[in-house]
Design a protein around this motif. Structure first.
Motif, PDB file in Angstrom:
ATOM      1  N   PHE B  31      30.808 -14.009 -17.054  1.00 51.41           N
ATOM      2  CA  PHE B  31      29.682 -14.623 -17.576  1.00 51.41           C
ATOM      3  C   PHE B  31      28.296 -13.974 -17.343  1.00 51.41           C
ATOM      4  O   PHE B  31      27.978 -14.005 -16.169  1.00 51.41           O
ATOM      5  CB  PHE B  31      29.685 -16.173 -17.009  1.00 51.41           C
ATOM      6  CG  PHE B  31      28.674 -17.175 -17.781  1.00 51.41           C
ATOM      7  CD1 PHE B  31      28.972 -17.689 -19.100  1.00 51.41           C
ATOM      8  CD2 PHE B  31      27.393 -17.482 -17.248  1.00 51.41           C
ATOM      9  CE1 PHE B  31      28.184 -18.497 -19.628  1.00 51.41           C
ATOM     10  CE2 PHE B  31      26.736 -18.156 -17.845  1.00 51.41           C
ATOM     11  CZ  PHE B  31      26.823 -19.066 -19.136  1.00 51.41           C
ATOM     12  N   SER B  35      26.227 -14.018 -22.193  1.00 51.20           N
ATOM     13  CA  SER B  35      27.044 -15.221 -22.370  1.00 51.20           C
ATOM     14  C   SER B  35      25.816 -16.289 -22.381  1.00 51.20           C
ATOM     15  O   SER B  35      26.028 -17.212 -22.990  1.00 51.20           O
ATOM     16  CB  SER B  35      27.833 -15.254 -21.338  1.00 51.20           C
ATOM     17  OG  SER B  35      28.419 -13.941 -21.305  1.00 51.20           O
ATOM     18  N   MET B  38      23.904 -16.985 -25.352  1.00 51.83           N
ATOM     19  CA  MET B  38      24.604 -17.396 -26.351  1.00 51.83           C
ATOM     20  C   MET B  38      25.088 -19.153 -26.282  1.00 51.83           C
ATOM     21  O   MET B  38      24.946 -19.627 -27.252  1.00 51.83           O
ATOM     22  CB  MET B  38      26.165 -16.668 -26.331  1.00 51.83           C
ATOM     23  CG  MET B  38      26.034 -15.290 -26.828  1.00 51.83           C
ATOM     24  SD  MET B  38      27.698 -14.507 -26.749  1.00 51.83           S
ATOM     25  CE  MET B  38      27.482 -12.931 -26.824  1.00 51.83           C
ATOM     26  N   LEU B  39      25.188 -19.046 -24.962  1.00 54.62           N
ATOM     27  CA  LEU B  39      25.326 -20.742 -24.744  1.00 54.62           C
ATOM     28  C   LEU B  39      24.193 -21.310 -24.878  1.00 54.62           C
ATOM     29  O   LEU B  39      24.028 -22.516 -25.623  1.00 54.62           O
ATOM     30  CB  LEU B  39      25.834 -20.820 -23.052  1.00 54.62           C
ATOM     31  CG  LEU B  39      26.581 -22.162 -22.784  1.00 54.62           C
ATOM     32  CD1 LEU B  39      27.975 -22.295 -23.801  1.00 54.62           C
ATOM     33  CD2 LEU B  39      26.753 -22.084 -21.292  1.00 54.62           C
ATOM     34  N   PHE B  42      23.677 -22.092 -28.780  1.00 57.30           N
ATOM     35  CA  PHE B  42      24.506 -22.994 -29.036  1.00 57.30           C
ATOM     36  C   PHE B  42      24.092 -24.347 -28.679  1.00 57.30           C
ATOM     37  O   PHE B  42      23.957 -25.372 -29.614  1.00 57.30           O
ATOM     38  CB  PHE B  42      25.958 -22.891 -28.428  1.00 57.30           C
ATOM     39  CG  PHE B  42      27.106 -23.913 -28.592  1.00 57.30           C
ATOM     40  CD1 PHE B  42      27.487 -24.198 -29.737  1.00 57.30           C
ATOM     41  CD2 PHE B  42      27.203 -24.812 -27.377  1.00 57.30           C
ATOM     42  CE1 PHE B  42      28.249 -25.426 -29.816  1.00 57.30           C
ATOM     43  CE2 PHE B  42      28.033 -25.851 -27.336  1.00 57.30           C
ATOM     44  CZ  PHE B  42      28.652 -26.150 -28.669  1.00 57.30           C
ATOM     45  N   ILE B  45      21.073 -25.371 -30.951  1.00 57.91           N
ATOM     46  CA  ILE B  45      21.580 -25.642 -32.378  1.00 57.91           C
ATOM     47  C   ILE B  45      22.028 -27.135 -32.120  1.00 57.91           C
ATOM     48  O   ILE B  45      22.030 -27.997 -33.259  1.00 57.91           O
ATOM     49  CB  ILE B  45      22.553 -24.686 -32.997  1.00 57.91           C
ATOM     50  CG1 ILE B  45      21.932 -23.250 -32.983  1.00 57.91           C
ATOM     51  CG2 ILE B  45      23.032 -24.885 -34.263  1.00 57.91           C
ATOM     52  CD1 ILE B  45      22.655 -22.217 -33.371  1.00 57.91           C
ATOM     53  N   ALA B  46      23.175 -27.128 -31.329  1.00 59.56           N
ATOM     54  CA  ALA B  46      23.571 -28.646 -31.127  1.00 59.56           C
ATOM     55  C   ALA B  46      22.678 -29.689 -31.081  1.00 59.56           C
ATOM     56  O   ALA B  46      22.856 -30.886 -31.689  1.00 59.56           O
ATOM     57  CB  ALA B  46      24.829 -28.437 -29.862  1.00 59.56           C
TER      58      ALA B  46
END
Lengths: 183, 253
Positions: B31, B35, B38-39, B42, B45-46
């Motif tokens: 990680f 990473s 990227m999280l 994510f 956007i969520a």
């Protein structure tokens, strides 16, 4: 190449001096596997979340809004039609009432005219009748008066003769003389 | 940024360092800061797409309006480029656009890491897209998909050359698609960093410190420009994805 890769892996394990590494970091193959693994995990999760939850929900919201707007517009159009119909009905009622009022007025006027006419005719007939009676009475009175004039003239002539001659005059001769004078 | 003084390294921001080393069956799955971002992308956007639409208001609030705008923007792009048949790829294109867009944008915040500045990330996207185009093209059209390389109305003499050119152009798509995005991000961030380095160096250079505001103004202008690039590159990436998918759906020229 093998030496290079070894150099990187050695370099990444030495903290604090990464700038001295040989490879350009965005091209460093030492990081490729972990980046790919995490990219697949995060992008896979993103795709699942978007396709299964978020995007259908947004689509439902947009569809609900479209339905709502369409139905509201339809209701508004219906209300407008109803308002127009009500306005037309109102206009018609108004026109009817106006026409009725006019006809009632005309009828009333005609009736009044007729009443006045009949009363006038009755009055005229009455007055004519009274006039005729009066005229008849006048004629009768005149005739009576004229007949009295003969008697008075005869009597006056008799009285005059008696006064002049001093003897009673012949009544029949005087009457004949008066009648001859009158003719 | 961590190194003060004249040794300003514009490449430092692209370094990947593990936060939690992880090794699964001899494969490095650490990680890292990449990473982590990227999280973060994510989660951002969520947050926008899931929390923003949780109210399902008929009259949207700000967050929901943003989510709807993103949806309608990508949906109209897909519909215009790939037609109604392309809408089955809409969730994929949407995810790609949002991932790239948020990566580019979050990367512009100082001290962050730009996920799309890694060639492996953009190349993985490009390869997956081209793989999807080829797989769906053959699945949908069978051998007719190969008509993509044979334009109609070309004289038979020229046809072999045209087919060759078409194949080369198709094969270079994953490279052009990935390098365009990667290079834009990389170059933009390096330029910003270099200008930042100028400010620091001028400030430490005696009387020349008077000139320090000039590169600072440059950074301000460049940041605005990079904001445009961040959006534009995400848009270009998404629209090219649609164009390539359109080839798979309608292979005839």
């Amino acid at each position: 190449m093998a030496h290079d890769v070894e150099g990187h892996s050695a370099g990444t394990e030495v903290p604090g001096n990464p700038a001295q590494e040989g490879a350009f970091p965005p091209f460093d193959p030492a990081n490729f596997t972990s980046e790919l693994i995490w990219l697949v995990l995060t992008f896979g999760a993103l795709y699942l979340l978007m396709s299964k939850l978020a995007l259908p929900r947004v689509a439902a919201i947009l569809a609900a809004r479209k339905d709502r707007i369409d139905s509201d517009l339809a209701t508004a159009a219906k209300a407008q039609d109803e308002a127009a119909a009500a306005a037309a009905a109102h206009e018609k009622t108004l026109a009817d009432a106006r026409a009725k009022a006019q006809s009632v007025g005309q009828a009333a006027q005609a009736e009044l005219n007729a009443q006045a006419d009949t009363r006038r005719h009755a009055l005229e007939a009455d007055l004519n009748a009274k006039l005729a009676t009066a005229e008849a009475q006048i004629a009768a009175t005149k005739t009576a008066a004229l007949s009295n004039v003969d008697a008075i003239a005869t009597e006056a002539a008799q009285a005059i003769l008696q006064h002049i001659t001093g003897q009673p005059a012949d009544a029949a001769a005087v009457a004949a003389a008066v009648a001859a004078q009158k003719a | 940024m961590s190194e003060a003084g004249p040794a300003i390294d514009p490449i430092h921001q692209f370094h990947i360092h593990p936060i939690a080393p992880l090794n699964i069956f001899g494969v490095d799955a650490s990680f890292t800061n990449a990473s982590l971002f990227m999280l973060i992308v994510f989660l951002a956007i969520a947050f926008l797409m899931v929390l923003g639409t949780s109210g399902s208001h008929i009259v949207p609030n700000r967050l929901q309006a943003a989510a709807e705008m993103a949806y309608e923007f990508v949906a109209s792009t897909v519909r215009q480029t790939a037609g109604e048949a392309g809408m089955k790829f809409f969730p994929f294109v949407f995810s790609v656009f949002m991932f790239v867009f948020f990566s580019n944008f979050i990367g512009l915040i100082p001290y962050t890491f730009t996920v799309t500045s890694q060639i492996i990330v953009t190349f993985a996207f490009a390869c997956f897209i081209i793989g999807l185009v080829i797989a769906y093209g053959f699945y949908k059209n069978g051998m007719h998909f190969l008509n993509l390389f044979v334009p109609s109305g070309v004289s038979p003499v020229l046809l072999p050359f045209i087919v060759l050119i078409e194949i080369i152009s198709f094969a270079s798509r994953p490279i052009s698609l990935s390098v365009r995005l990667f290079a834009n991000m990389l170059a933009g961030h390096i330029t910003l960093k270099v200008f930042g380095g100028f400010v620091a160096m001028l400030l430490g250079a005696g009387v020349y410190a008077l000139l320090a505001p000039l590169p600072l103004i440059g950074i301000v202008l460049l940041t605005a420009f990079e904001l445009l690039v961040a959006f534009l590159q995400a848009y270009v990436f998404a629209i090219l994805t649609c164009v390539y998918l359109n080839d798979a759906i309608h292979p005839g020229h």
